[in-house]
Design a protein around this motif. Structure first.
Motif, PDB file in Angstrom:
ATOM      1  N   TYR A 119     -21.950  69.678 -42.370  1.00  0.00           N
ATOM      2  CA  TYR A 119     -21.737  70.281 -41.153  1.00  0.00           C
ATOM      3  C   TYR A 119     -20.592  70.869 -40.722  1.00  0.00           C
ATOM      4  O   TYR A 119     -19.940  71.006 -39.536  1.00  0.00           O
ATOM      5  CB  TYR A 119     -21.874  69.019 -40.204  1.00  0.00           C
ATOM      6  CG  TYR A 119     -23.223  68.245 -40.107  1.00  0.00           C
ATOM      7  CD1 TYR A 119     -24.634  69.270 -40.574  1.00  0.00           C
ATOM      8  CD2 TYR A 119     -23.121  66.668 -40.167  1.00  0.00           C
ATOM      9  CE1 TYR A 119     -25.475  68.376 -40.661  1.00  0.00           C
ATOM     10  CE2 TYR A 119     -24.361  66.263 -40.308  1.00  0.00           C
ATOM     11  CZ  TYR A 119     -25.749  66.899 -40.549  1.00  0.00           C
ATOM     12  OH  TYR A 119     -27.030  66.268 -40.777  1.00  0.00           O
ATOM     13  N   GLY A 120     -19.725  71.602 -41.834  1.00  0.00           N
ATOM     14  CA  GLY A 120     -18.892  72.279 -41.329  1.00  0.00           C
ATOM     15  C   GLY A 120     -18.906  73.691 -40.704  1.00  0.00           C
ATOM     16  O   GLY A 120     -18.013  74.458 -40.452  1.00  0.00           O
ATOM     17  N   THR A 181     -14.307  72.998 -36.604  1.00  0.00           N
ATOM     18  CA  THR A 181     -13.008  72.433 -36.660  1.00  0.00           C
ATOM     19  C   THR A 181     -12.784  71.409 -37.614  1.00  0.00           C
ATOM     20  O   THR A 181     -11.708  71.165 -38.115  1.00  0.00           O
ATOM     21  CB  THR A 181     -12.323  72.230 -35.255  1.00  0.00           C
ATOM     22  OG1 THR A 181     -13.035  71.192 -34.636  1.00  0.00           O
ATOM     23  CG2 THR A 181     -12.340  73.512 -34.327  1.00  0.00           C
ATOM     24  N   GLY A 182     -13.998  70.614 -37.892  1.00  0.00           N
ATOM     25  CA  GLY A 182     -13.892  69.617 -38.570  1.00  0.00           C
ATOM     26  C   GLY A 182     -15.253  69.420 -39.364  1.00  0.00           C
ATOM     27  O   GLY A 182     -16.308  70.343 -39.204  1.00  0.00           O
ATOM     28  N   THR A 183     -15.574  68.549 -40.152  1.00  0.00           N
ATOM     29  CA  THR A 183     -16.670  68.377 -40.832  1.00  0.00           C
ATOM     30  C   THR A 183     -17.249  66.948 -40.364  1.00  0.00           C
ATOM     31  O   THR A 183     -16.852  66.116 -39.780  1.00  0.00           O
ATOM     32  CB  THR A 183     -16.578  68.376 -42.198  1.00  0.00           C
ATOM     33  OG1 THR A 183     -15.588  67.175 -42.766  1.00  0.00           O
ATOM     34  CG2 THR A 183     -16.113  69.686 -42.753  1.00  0.00           C
ATOM     35  N   GLY A 184     -18.625  66.656 -40.909  1.00  0.00           N
ATOM     36  CA  GLY A 184     -19.329  65.253 -40.964  1.00  0.00           C
ATOM     37  C   GLY A 184     -19.913  64.849 -39.378  1.00  0.00           C
ATOM     38  O   GLY A 184     -20.590  64.068 -39.310  1.00  0.00           O
ATOM     39  N   GLU A 185     -19.876  65.841 -38.645  1.00  0.00           N
ATOM     40  CA  GLU A 185     -20.426  65.588 -37.306  1.00  0.00           C
ATOM     41  C   GLU A 185     -21.558  66.860 -36.953  1.00  0.00           C
ATOM     42  O   GLU A 185     -21.338  68.110 -36.901  1.00  0.00           O
ATOM     43  CB  GLU A 185     -19.386  65.580 -36.194  1.00  0.00           C
ATOM     44  CG  GLU A 185     -18.533  64.727 -36.184  1.00  0.00           C
ATOM     45  CD  GLU A 185     -17.564  64.728 -35.194  1.00  0.00           C
ATOM     46  OE1 GLU A 185     -17.979  64.804 -33.917  1.00  0.00           O
ATOM     47  OE2 GLU A 185     -16.351  64.708 -35.238  1.00  0.00           O
ATOM     48  N   PRO A 531      -3.836  57.632 -23.527  1.00  0.00           N
ATOM     49  CA  PRO A 531      -3.979  57.671 -25.028  1.00  0.00           C
ATOM     50  C   PRO A 531      -5.262  56.742 -25.512  1.00  0.00           C
ATOM     51  O   PRO A 531      -5.716  57.155 -26.588  1.00  0.00           O
ATOM     52  CB  PRO A 531      -2.600  57.536 -25.737  1.00  0.00           C
ATOM     53  CG  PRO A 531      -2.113  56.757 -24.760  1.00  0.00           C
ATOM     54  CD  PRO A 531      -2.285  57.049 -23.330  1.00  0.00           C
ATOM     55  N   VAL A 532      -5.376  55.664 -24.819  1.00  0.00           N
ATOM     56  CA  VAL A 532      -6.575  54.872 -25.321  1.00  0.00           C
ATOM     57  C   VAL A 532      -7.853  55.549 -24.982  1.00  0.00           C
ATOM     58  O   VAL A 532      -8.548  55.573 -25.876  1.00  0.00           O
ATOM     59  CB  VAL A 532      -6.408  53.429 -24.707  1.00  0.00           C
ATOM     60  CG1 VAL A 532      -7.416  52.456 -25.112  1.00  0.00           C
ATOM     61  CG2 VAL A 532      -4.978  52.946 -24.786  1.00  0.00           C
ATOM     62  N   ALA A 533      -7.917  55.984 -23.903  1.00  0.00           N
ATOM     63  CA  ALA A 533      -9.173  56.868 -23.489  1.00  0.00           C
ATOM     64  C   ALA A 533      -9.316  57.923 -24.623  1.00  0.00           C
ATOM     65  O   ALA A 533     -10.534  58.278 -24.996  1.00  0.00           O
ATOM     66  CB  ALA A 533      -9.107  57.346 -22.089  1.00  0.00           C
ATOM     67  N   ASP A 534      -8.300  58.702 -24.897  1.00  0.00           N
ATOM     68  CA  ASP A 534      -8.537  59.636 -25.843  1.00  0.00           C
ATOM     69  C   ASP A 534      -9.011  59.330 -27.199  1.00  0.00           C
ATOM     70  O   ASP A 534     -10.026  59.760 -27.724  1.00  0.00           O
ATOM     71  CB  ASP A 534      -7.079  60.405 -25.916  1.00  0.00           C
ATOM     72  CG  ASP A 534      -6.572  61.025 -24.871  1.00  0.00           C
ATOM     73  OD1 ASP A 534      -7.404  61.466 -24.092  1.00  0.00           O
ATOM     74  OD2 ASP A 534      -5.337  61.323 -24.858  1.00  0.00           O
ATOM     75  N   ALA A 535      -8.656  58.088 -27.609  1.00  0.00           N
ATOM     76  CA  ALA A 535      -8.771  57.663 -28.862  1.00  0.00           C
ATOM     77  C   ALA A 535     -10.215  57.181 -28.852  1.00  0.00           C
ATOM     78  O   ALA A 535     -11.220  57.322 -29.851  1.00  0.00           O
ATOM     79  CB  ALA A 535      -8.043  56.396 -29.233  1.00  0.00           C
ATOM     80  N   LEU A 536     -10.918  56.643 -27.745  1.00  0.00           N
ATOM     81  CA  LEU A 536     -12.091  56.044 -27.707  1.00  0.00           C
ATOM     82  C   LEU A 536     -13.222  57.142 -27.719  1.00  0.00           C
ATOM     83  O   LEU A 536     -14.267  57.379 -27.993  1.00  0.00           O
ATOM     84  CB  LEU A 536     -12.294  55.233 -26.534  1.00  0.00           C
ATOM     85  CG  LEU A 536     -11.560  53.780 -26.722  1.00  0.00           C
ATOM     86  CD1 LEU A 536     -11.686  53.178 -25.214  1.00  0.00           C
ATOM     87  CD2 LEU A 536     -12.139  53.018 -27.736  1.00  0.00           C
ATOM     88  N   ILE A 537     -12.658  58.292 -26.736  1.00  0.00           N
ATOM     89  CA  ILE A 537     -13.607  59.651 -26.778  1.00  0.00           C
ATOM     90  C   ILE A 537     -13.703  60.091 -28.245  1.00  0.00           C
ATOM     91  O   ILE A 537     -14.767  60.531 -28.721  1.00  0.00           O
ATOM     92  CB  ILE A 537     -12.783  60.449 -25.925  1.00  0.00           C
ATOM     93  CG1 ILE A 537     -12.849  60.272 -24.355  1.00  0.00           C
ATOM     94  CG2 ILE A 537     -13.302  61.885 -26.163  1.00  0.00           C
ATOM     95  CD1 ILE A 537     -11.876  61.188 -23.612  1.00  0.00           C
ATOM     96  N   GLU A 538     -12.765  60.034 -29.004  1.00  0.00           N
ATOM     97  CA  GLU A 538     -12.717  60.764 -30.426  1.00  0.00           C
ATOM     98  C   GLU A 538     -13.745  59.663 -31.146  1.00  0.00           C
ATOM     99  O   GLU A 538     -14.537  60.046 -32.133  1.00  0.00           O
ATOM    100  CB  GLU A 538     -11.498  60.577 -31.073  1.00  0.00           C
ATOM    101  CG  GLU A 538     -10.880  61.849 -30.233  1.00  0.00           C
ATOM    102  CD  GLU A 538     -11.419  63.127 -30.146  1.00  0.00           C
ATOM    103  OE1 GLU A 538     -11.826  63.613 -30.921  1.00  0.00           O
ATOM    104  OE2 GLU A 538     -11.279  63.805 -28.925  1.00  0.00           O
ATOM    105  N   LYS A 539     -13.674  58.393 -30.945  1.00  0.00           N
ATOM    106  CA  LYS A 539     -14.605  57.552 -31.628  1.00  0.00           C
ATOM    107  C   LYS A 539     -16.091  57.827 -31.290  1.00  0.00           C
ATOM    108  O   LYS A 539     -16.775  57.901 -31.906  1.00  0.00           O
ATOM    109  CB  LYS A 539     -14.254  55.947 -31.273  1.00  0.00           C
ATOM    110  CG  LYS A 539     -12.965  55.370 -31.881  1.00  0.00           C
ATOM    111  CD  LYS A 539     -13.155  55.055 -33.419  1.00  0.00           C
ATOM    112  CE  LYS A 539     -11.750  54.464 -33.878  1.00  0.00           C
ATOM    113  NZ  LYS A 539     -11.842  54.485 -35.280  1.00  0.00           N
ATOM    114  N   ALA A 540     -16.162  57.856 -30.107  1.00  0.00           N
ATOM    115  CA  ALA A 540     -17.616  58.189 -29.683  1.00  0.00           C
ATOM    116  C   ALA A 540     -18.241  59.497 -30.193  1.00  0.00           C
ATOM    117  O   ALA A 540     -19.251  59.749 -30.385  1.00  0.00           O
ATOM    118  CB  ALA A 540     -17.610  58.306 -28.024  1.00  0.00           C
ATOM    119  N   LEU A 541     -17.248  60.728 -30.317  1.00  0.00           N
ATOM    120  CA  LEU A 541     -17.742  61.974 -31.106  1.00  0.00           C
ATOM    121  C   LEU A 541     -17.903  61.823 -32.379  1.00  0.00           C
ATOM    122  O   LEU A 541     -18.641  62.876 -33.030  1.00  0.00           O
ATOM    123  CB  LEU A 541     -16.533  63.093 -30.369  1.00  0.00           C
ATOM    124  CG  LEU A 541     -16.533  63.191 -29.100  1.00  0.00           C
ATOM    125  CD1 LEU A 541     -15.202  64.255 -28.946  1.00  0.00           C
ATOM    126  CD2 LEU A 541     -17.918  63.583 -28.342  1.00  0.00           C
TER     127      LEU A 541
END
Length: 616
Positions: A119-120, A181-185, A531-541
């Protein structure tokens, strides 16, 4: 930009979900994408369940703007300007949703998409015969032009859906490649496919036109309708494109039946309703419980010329509430924000204004499986525990609740607790005014409103805040000024309903991410920088399955709720609409439709000529 509005595509082959793509394959070409599981609609289907494939074409329909106000631009890409909400009728996206799945996209303007195995990257092939309303073929050059325009001038909210796309490049006239910008999603590719609506390069670059500026010139489109008449600030009228390139596709059957669609604009909500009662327009969504309960008793209702409908909604709803601008020092302390939440007496509002018709919102993802419920479960705790030192203890141990009252308006317990929280945060009563003990600044809160439609809700809250020494006021401004002040974050508090797509995706960054907090025109109205919200957003994505998405969004919900960035209001699990009796619809509502009031209007409706005869 339109998302999930037009549903017109040819499904050539069943898309292979991630688990079914051979590991040794460098890429796979598909015509449907789905984040989890398999697409519901298989090759050879004739039409979607929520349309009448034999619906007659013809006739006209009119509706009013969803809120009082006006419009001053027909450019969908840029931040500046207020656009008609019906403007998506002239556009097409690469792929579209079905209305029956939360995470699927089906081929539309793009007849297929080639996916790399990681998915890159993805290569979209534009459909042979797809063309602009002037007959010019839609090409990859249009896609690249649109991408470049979005990067240079696009509204931040549009950019938030495309922020995982690094590059768009034409391979030939019909094929263009997006590099991620990344892979795997796969989710960012789906977001791109259903959000990206190419613009006509040849039209925008001719005759001195500038895609970075507002315009009231009818924009060239590719969709089922073209703009026929522009009456600036008053109305906009569309006419059906008889030779629309997608009209014969299987998933287009039954859609876009009216010859003309007109949207009228009113600057006052009461005037808008009186105009409907007088027959000035044909379809209305209702948002006020008092009016729905007591106001729809007029001659046209009694004699059957107007019909009321209550349509249950399974669509995950947005969270409506007062958004507090934490960029302002007076709202920086979460204890102040919690105190303000305690002072909003929902039970009095429910009893005296909402006629008991609504549910209290206690989540950023109401009416869905993505919001926090009860105490955190094991999957949520696993995500929250690494941030234990940065979070209040109750985030990890308690369900989020807000106190209830008896609805009498006598909420003394909440006022005492709010006063205590103010005192802990350094605010005290001096000469009857809530005052900052260090600076001597008196607490003031201005509630900014762009329509006046929610005055009846804001004013009781204003009076309660005044009782504890806060100089609270309400200011109503015109639509253009309201939008400009929102874009610049020039407000204390506003009422906003932040809707989301499901499963929640990149819009989470735009609503709650730290980067968006400092981006002019973003939808992070509260200025959340956590920063906690940011980290959890990235976990969801980056989640690999639906359960992981749910765990991440529920954990995120808890962090946001206990941060008290909004004073939650309410939501309605039903859609209230009223329409002329001669307007017909299939009677089957798409489960997750994103169209007007979840009724797929006007896309799947039509004129019943027999009922229309002799009626206005």
């Amino acid at each position: 930009m339109r998302r999930l509005l037009a549903v017109a595509a040819t499904l050539l082959t069943l898309a292979a979900p991630a688990a079914f793509i051979p590991a040794q394959a460098a890429s796979v070409t598909v015509t449907a994408l789905k984040q989890f599981g398999e697409p519901r609609f298989k090759p050879g289907f004739t039409h979607f369940p929520h349309v009448n494939p034999d619906a007659p074409k013809g006739g006209s329909v009119s509706l009013a703007g969803s809120q009082p106000g006006s419009y001053d631009s027909l450019n969908t890409l840029i931040l500046r300007g207020v656009r008609p909400r019906t403007l998506g009728l002239i556009s097409d996206t690469l792929m579209v949703g079905s209305g029956w799945e939360l995470d699927a996209a089906y081929a539309h303007m793009a007849e297929s998409v080639e996916l790399s195995d990681d998915y890159g990257w993805a290569i979209f092939t534009l459909r042979q015969g797809a063309r602009w309303h002037d007959g010019t073929p839609i090409t990859s050059a249009d896609a690249v032009f649109t991408w470049d325009a979005i990067q240079a001038h696009g509204a931040p909210f549009i950019k938030s859906f495309l922020d995982r796309t690094a590059k768009v490049e034409a391979l030939d006239d019909r094929r263009f490649k997006i590099t991620m910008t990344g892979t795997g999603e796969i989710k960012p590719i789906i977001d791109f496919a259903v959000t990206f609506a190419p613009q006509p390069k040849h039209w925008w670059t001719a005759q001195g036109r500038d895609i970075s500026k507002t315009t009231l010139e009818p924009v060239l489109g590719s969709g089922p309708y073209r703009i026929r008449t522009v009456d600036p600030g008053r109305s906009i009228t569309y006419e059906r494109v008889a030779d629309w390139w997608a009209k014969d596709l299987p998933t287009a059957r039954g859609f876009y039946n009216f010859d003309t669609v007109k949207e009228d604009f009113y600057r006052d909500d009461d005037v808008m309703f009186e105009a409907f009662k007088a027959g000035a327009y044909d379809f209305r969504g209702e948002y006020r419980a008092q009016r729905w309960t007591t106001g729809y008793d007029f001659p046209a209702i009694r004699d059957g010329r107007v019909v009321k409908l209550e349509v249950p909604s399974e669509l995950p709803l947005g969270a409506q509430g007062f958004r507090l601008n934490t960029r302002r020092d007076k709202f920086a302390d979460p204890r102040v924000r919690e105190a303000l939440a305690l002072l909003f007496d929902f039970d009095w509002i429910q009893k005296n204004i909402l006629y008991g018709q609504y549910k209290r919102t206690l989540s950023n993802f109401p009416n869905s499986d993505f919001g926090a419920k009860g105490p955190p479960g094991p999957a949520e705790l696993a995500l929250l525990e690494p941030f234990k030192a940065q979070l209040p203890e109750r985030v990890l141990t308690q369900p989020f609740t807000l106190p209830t009252t008896d609805g009498s308006g006598n909420n003394r317990a909440q006022m005492r607790e709010a006063t205590r929280l103010f005192r802990e945060a350094g605010w005290e009563i001096r000469n009857g005014k809530l005052t900052n003990a260090k600076t001597g600044e008196a607490m003031t809160i201005e509630f900014l409103d762009g329509t006046g439609a929610l005055t009846r809700v804001i004013q009781p809250y204003v009076e309660t805040l005044r009782r504890v020494g806060i100089n609270a006021t309400m200011r109503i401004v015109d639509t253009a000024q309201y939008q400009a002040r929102l874009d610049e974050f020039d407000f204390d508090a506003i009422i906003v309903n932040l809707s989301f797509f499901t499963p929640p995706g990149t819009e989470l960054r735009g609503y709650f991410g730290s980067a968006a907090a400092g981006t002019r025109g973003s939808a992070n109205y509260s200025g959340i920088h956590d920063p906690v919200a940011d980290a959890l957003i990235e976990k969801a994505l980056s989640a690999k399955d639906l359960e992981q998405v749910q765990a991440a969004t529920r954990a995120l919900d808890r962090v946001l709720l206990w941060g008290f960035y909004m004073v939650p209001q309410w939501h309605n699990p039903e859609n209230w609409i009223a329409h002329k009796a001669w307007l017909a619809h299939p009677g089957v509502w798409p489960k997750y439709d994103q169209d007007y009031r979840s009724t797929n209007f006007p896309a799947a409706w039509w004129v019943d000529a027999a009922k229309k005869a002799g009626q206005p």
